[in-house]
Design an enzyme around this catalytic site. Structure first.
Site, PDB file in Angstrom:
ATOM      1  CD  GLU A 137     -35.239   5.390  -0.409  1.00 27.66           C
ATOM      2  OE1 GLU A 137     -36.454   5.130  -0.335  1.00 27.66           O
ATOM      3  OE2 GLU A 137     -34.361   4.692   0.127  1.00 27.66           O
ATOM      4  NE  ARG A 181     -36.517  -2.894   5.612  1.00 30.24           N
ATOM      5  CZ  ARG A 181     -36.204  -1.858   4.854  1.00 30.24           C
ATOM      6  NH1 ARG A 181     -37.055  -1.438   3.914  1.00 30.24           N
ATOM      7  NH2 ARG A 181     -35.043  -1.235   5.006  1.00 30.24           N
ATOM      8  NE  ARG A 197     -33.109  -1.963   1.719  1.00 29.57           N
ATOM      9  CZ  ARG A 197     -32.004  -1.889   0.980  1.00 29.57           C
ATOM     10  NH1 ARG A 197     -31.566  -2.955   0.335  1.00 29.57           N
ATOM     11  NH2 ARG A 197     -31.344  -0.757   0.902  1.00 29.57           N
TER      12      ARG A 197
END
Length: 323
Positions: free
Chosen positions: A75, A134, A67
């Site tokens: 999004e 992540r 990330r």
């Protein structure tokens, strides 16, 4: 002795289960990438999940999800919250505009990162992994911080978290926002009206974006995917315009830009007669009555979707075409 060995083995196995990254590469250096003093590791991007998330492979074959630290793109796999993006209204048009901006951010990331060997840099002030386990990192490609590039091109906002680059990132975002670049065009009432029209809203009054504009200047073709390498074959990447009106259009000083705000200014004396077409090629060459050359040093139009914005010499938007 056996108990000590077992303890070491247990620690190693636990680290593997937690998805610990391979050891940092002390030889990985990228000028201009970041002022952060944290460690770094070289990886290959095997998949671009969206504008701010990628899957990578380490030299030893293991994989991880990264990330991008400090940035947040709209999004594409869920609902957007316009209130997170300063100036974008909490309306259906605002959400739709952000969704399209998210797609453009993903296309930009695919164009820059897919299949590339990059450097991950970690920030000592930030967690190594986020909520979804992540990796949180700065991604450096061709000597440039891709995190910063996302902000500069208007594809992302600064994410509300603690990291060393925060002050610099906020300044870059502010500049892109002031220029209404990329997703920040969603704060532009004209852009939202056109977006609403494209999505079928009954309150919209503008011509749908797919029609190429509501004035006499129209987009008749966007050839974004040049043969071979887009960055090398730039003259096979082009936009063709047509004058659909009944009077000649003096295009002198008009500006053509993509969704990120990269801009070409039409030379003085450029006139487009009624019914005539004019092609703007990304590369270099000698301008003619029917062809202009941007002179860009790299590809402009994203293969996965982009926006052609034309402003007249007064700065007013006369055409906004998304594909």
């Amino acid at each position: 002795m056996r108990s000590a060995t077992a303890l070491v083995l247990a620690v190693v196995l636990a680290a593997g289960c937690l998805g610990a990254a391979p050891a940092p590469d002390s030889t990985a250096t990228d000028a201009g990438a970041s002022s952060v003093s944290g460690d770094a590791v070289r990886v290959t991007v095997v998949e671009v999940v969206d504008g701010d998330t990628v899957d990578v492979a380490y030299p030893n074959g293991t994989r991880d999800t990264v990330r991008l630290l400090g940035v947040d793109t709209p999004e594409t796999h869920g609902e957007n919250t316009p209130g997170e993006f300063e100036g974008v209204p909490e309306t259906a048009a605002g959400r739709e505009c952000l969704a399209r901006a998210g797609e453009r951010a993903s296309a930009y990331a695919r164009d820059r990162l897919a299949g590339e060997t990059v450097t991950l840099r970690f920030d000592e002030r930030a967690d190594r992994r986020g909520y979804y386990v992540r990796l949180l990192a700065y991604v450096v490609v061709d000597g440039e911080s891709f995190n910063r590039a996302l902000l500069r091109e208007g594809h992302a906002r600064v994410y509300d978290s603690t990291f060393t680059e925060r002050e610099r990132y906020e300044a870059i975002e502010a500049e892109a926002r002031a220029a209404r670049r990329g997703l920040w065009a969603c704060a532009d009432p004209d852009a939202l009206t056109a977006t609403a029209a494209a999505s079928g809203s009954t309150t919209a009054t503008a011509t749908p974006l797919s029609d190429g504009g509501s004035g006499p200047l129209r987009v008749v073709e966007v050839h974004a995917d040049a043969a071979g390498n887009d960055h090398e074959n730039r003259n096979d990447e082009y936009v063709t315009f047509r004058n659909a009106g009944e009077a000649a259009l003096d295009l002198s000083g008009w500006a053509v830009a993509d969704a990120t705000g990269r801009t070409y200014t039409v030379p003085e004396g450029t006139v487009l007669d009624p019914g005539a077409e004019l092609t703007l090629r990304t590369g270099s060459g000698t301008d003619t009555e029917t062809t202009l050359y941007w002179g860009a040093d790299g590809a402009i139009w994203n293969n996965g979707g982009d926006e052609v914005v034309v402003r007249d010499d007064d700065g007013s938007v006369v055409l906004r075409y998304a594909y």
